[in-house]
Scaffold this motif. Sequence first.
Motif, PDB file in Angstrom:
ATOM      1  N   LYS A   1       0.823  -1.214   0.000  1.00 28.05           N
ATOM      2  CA  LYS A   1       0.000   0.000   0.000  1.00 28.05           C
ATOM      3  C   LYS A   1       0.859   1.266   0.000  1.00 28.05           C
ATOM      4  CE  LYS A   1      -3.906  -2.216   0.350  1.00 28.05           C
ATOM      5  NZ  LYS A   1      -4.807  -2.271  -0.793  1.00 28.05           N
ATOM      6  N   GLY A   2       2.156   1.110   0.328  1.00 27.77           N
ATOM      7  CA  GLY A   2       3.043   2.266   0.364  1.00 27.77           C
ATOM      8  C   GLY A   2       2.768   3.202   1.522  1.00 27.77           C
ATOM      9  N   ARG A   3       2.249   2.667   2.642  1.00 28.91           N
ATOM     10  CA  ARG A   3       2.007   3.523   3.811  1.00 28.91           C
ATOM     11  C   ARG A   3       2.318   2.783   5.104  1.00 28.91           C
ATOM     12  NH1 ARG A   3      -3.668   3.181   1.579  1.00 28.91           N
ATOM     13  NH2 ARG A   3      -4.581   1.837   3.132  1.00 28.91           N
ATOM     14  N   TYR A   4       2.224   3.552   6.183  1.00 29.46           N
ATOM     15  CA  TYR A   4       2.552   3.062   7.516  1.00 29.46           C
ATOM     16  C   TYR A   4       1.454   3.466   8.481  1.00 29.46           C
ATOM     17  CZ  TYR A   4       7.250   2.650   5.601  1.00 29.46           C
ATOM     18  OH  TYR A   4       8.323   2.314   4.826  1.00 29.46           O
ATOM     19  N   GLY A   5       1.377   2.730   9.580  1.00 29.90           N
ATOM     20  CA  GLY A   5       0.494   3.097  10.677  1.00 29.90           C
ATOM     21  C   GLY A   5       1.273   3.041  11.973  1.00 29.90           C
TER      22      GLY A   5
ATOM     23  N   GLN B   1      -8.084   1.032  32.595  1.00 31.78           N
ATOM     24  CA  GLN B   1      -8.422   0.954  31.184  1.00 31.78           C
ATOM     25  C   GLN B   1      -7.288   1.504  30.335  1.00 31.78           C
ATOM     26  OE1 GLN B   1     -12.307   2.948  30.920  1.00 31.78           O
ATOM     27  NE2 GLN B   1     -13.143   0.894  30.569  1.00 31.78           N
ATOM     28  N   TRP B   2      -7.288   1.048  29.094  1.00 29.59           N
ATOM     29  CA  TRP B   2      -6.335   1.500  28.100  1.00 29.59           C
ATOM     30  C   TRP B   2      -6.979   2.531  27.193  1.00 29.59           C
ATOM     31  CZ3 TRP B   2      -1.256   0.017  27.669  1.00 29.59           C
ATOM     32  CH2 TRP B   2      -0.856  -1.078  28.445  1.00 29.59           C
ATOM     33  N   SER B   3      -6.192   3.492  26.745  1.00 32.60           N
ATOM     34  CA  SER B   3      -6.582   4.415  25.679  1.00 32.60           C
ATOM     35  C   SER B   3      -5.663   4.123  24.503  1.00 32.60           C
ATOM     36  CB  SER B   3      -6.412   5.872  26.116  1.00 32.60           C
ATOM     37  OG  SER B   3      -7.325   6.175  27.146  1.00 32.60           O
ATOM     38  N   ILE B   4      -6.265   3.903  23.332  1.00 31.78           N
ATOM     39  CA  ILE B   4      -5.521   3.527  22.136  1.00 31.78           C
ATOM     40  C   ILE B   4      -5.677   4.629  21.096  1.00 31.78           C
ATOM     41  CG2 ILE B   4      -5.272   1.830  20.292  1.00 31.78           C
ATOM     42  CD1 ILE B   4      -6.495  -0.257  22.183  1.00 31.78           C
ATOM     43  N   TYR B   5      -4.537   5.132  20.611  1.00 32.15           N
ATOM     44  CA  TYR B   5      -4.505   6.194  19.602  1.00 32.15           C
ATOM     45  C   TYR B   5      -3.829   5.668  18.345  1.00 32.15           C
ATOM     46  CZ  TYR B   5      -5.334   9.174  23.665  1.00 32.15           C
ATOM     47  OH  TYR B   5      -5.855   9.733  24.805  1.00 32.15           O
ATOM     48  N   TRP B   6      -4.357   6.009  17.177  1.00 28.47           N
ATOM     49  CA  TRP B   6      -3.851   5.545  15.885  1.00 28.47           C
ATOM     50  C   TRP B   6      -3.395   6.741  15.055  1.00 28.47           C
ATOM     51  CZ3 TRP B   6      -2.361   1.625  12.927  1.00 28.47           C
ATOM     52  CH2 TRP B   6      -2.451   1.708  11.538  1.00 28.47           C
ATOM     53  N   ALA B   7      -2.332   6.529  14.311  1.00 26.05           N
ATOM     54  CA  ALA B   7      -1.874   7.527  13.336  1.00 26.05           C
ATOM     55  C   ALA B   7      -1.543   6.802  12.043  1.00 26.05           C
ATOM     56  CB  ALA B   7      -0.639   8.266  13.851  1.00 26.05           C
ATOM     57  N   SER B   8      -1.747   7.493  10.930  1.00 24.21           N
ATOM     58  CA  SER B   8      -1.476   6.916   9.624  1.00 24.21           C
ATOM     59  C   SER B   8      -0.577   7.858   8.834  1.00 24.21           C
ATOM     60  CB  SER B   8      -2.791   6.702   8.863  1.00 24.21           C
ATOM     61  OG  SER B   8      -2.537   6.391   7.515  1.00 24.21           O
ATOM     62  N   SER B   9       0.355   7.275   8.089  1.00 26.09           N
ATOM     63  CA  SER B   9       1.190   8.114   7.227  1.00 26.09           C
ATOM     64  C   SER B   9       0.359   8.731   6.105  1.00 26.09           C
ATOM     65  CB  SER B   9       2.351   7.302   6.649  1.00 26.09           C
ATOM     66  OG  SER B   9       1.871   6.280   5.795  1.00 26.09           O
ATOM     67  N   ALA B  10      -0.797   8.142   5.808  1.00 24.47           N
ATOM     68  CA  ALA B  10      -1.668   8.684   4.758  1.00 24.47           C
ATOM     69  C   ALA B  10      -2.256  10.038   5.150  1.00 24.47           C
ATOM     70  CB  ALA B  10      -2.795   7.704   4.438  1.00 24.47           C
ATOM     71  N   THR B  11      -2.509  10.248   6.465  1.00 26.60           N
ATOM     72  CA  THR B  11      -3.096  11.515   6.917  1.00 26.60           C
ATOM     73  C   THR B  11      -2.096  12.402   7.642  1.00 26.60           C
ATOM     74  OG1 THR B  11      -3.811  10.583   9.036  1.00 26.60           O
ATOM     75  CG2 THR B  11      -5.377  10.467   7.190  1.00 26.60           C
ATOM     76  N   GLY B  12      -1.076  11.773   8.236  1.00 21.76           N
ATOM     77  CA  GLY B  12      -0.098  12.557   8.991  1.00 21.76           C
ATOM     78  C   GLY B  12      -0.645  13.112  10.288  1.00 21.76           C
TER      79      GLY B  12
END
Length: 151
Positions: free
Chosen positions: A55-59, A71-82
């Motif tokens: 796909k040519g991207r990273y997360g 509890q856990w808090s989970i945050y996501w980032a994508s190279s597609a959005t920066g």
Amino acid sequence: MNDFDFLAGTWDVVNRRLLKPLTGSDEWDEFPGRSVATRHFDGAASFDEIAFPTKGRYGMTVRLYHPATRQWSIYWASSATGTLDTRPMVGAFTGNRGEFHGEETHEGRPVRCRFVWTVVDERRARWEQAFSADDGRTWETNWTMDFTRAS
């Protein structure tokens, strides 16, 4: 607070992603990934980066444990959005199953989102994401990741 310790290390990942969520479609895209995860704060934080080579991207995922709520808090980032998500997925593990909930936007409309982590054994784990357009009464799984520890 050490729920995500199992994830530390390098993993080969088989991704299956529903092409058109919440439309009744059953057309999936399958693609590989390679994840490298580390533990921090004596197990109360977890970080991973996943490459999607076809796909040519990273997360990137950041997970933080809150001792008072357990509890856990989970945050996501994508190279597609920066960008890093500002609304975390929040939840906890019971045994080797973790369930996390939050709010997402899909095609401009708000939806409920659920992550489920299943630790199969020391060499295998599974993550899945589901959306609900009816406030959690029904769920549609739209992305799965099957993790196998890299040799």
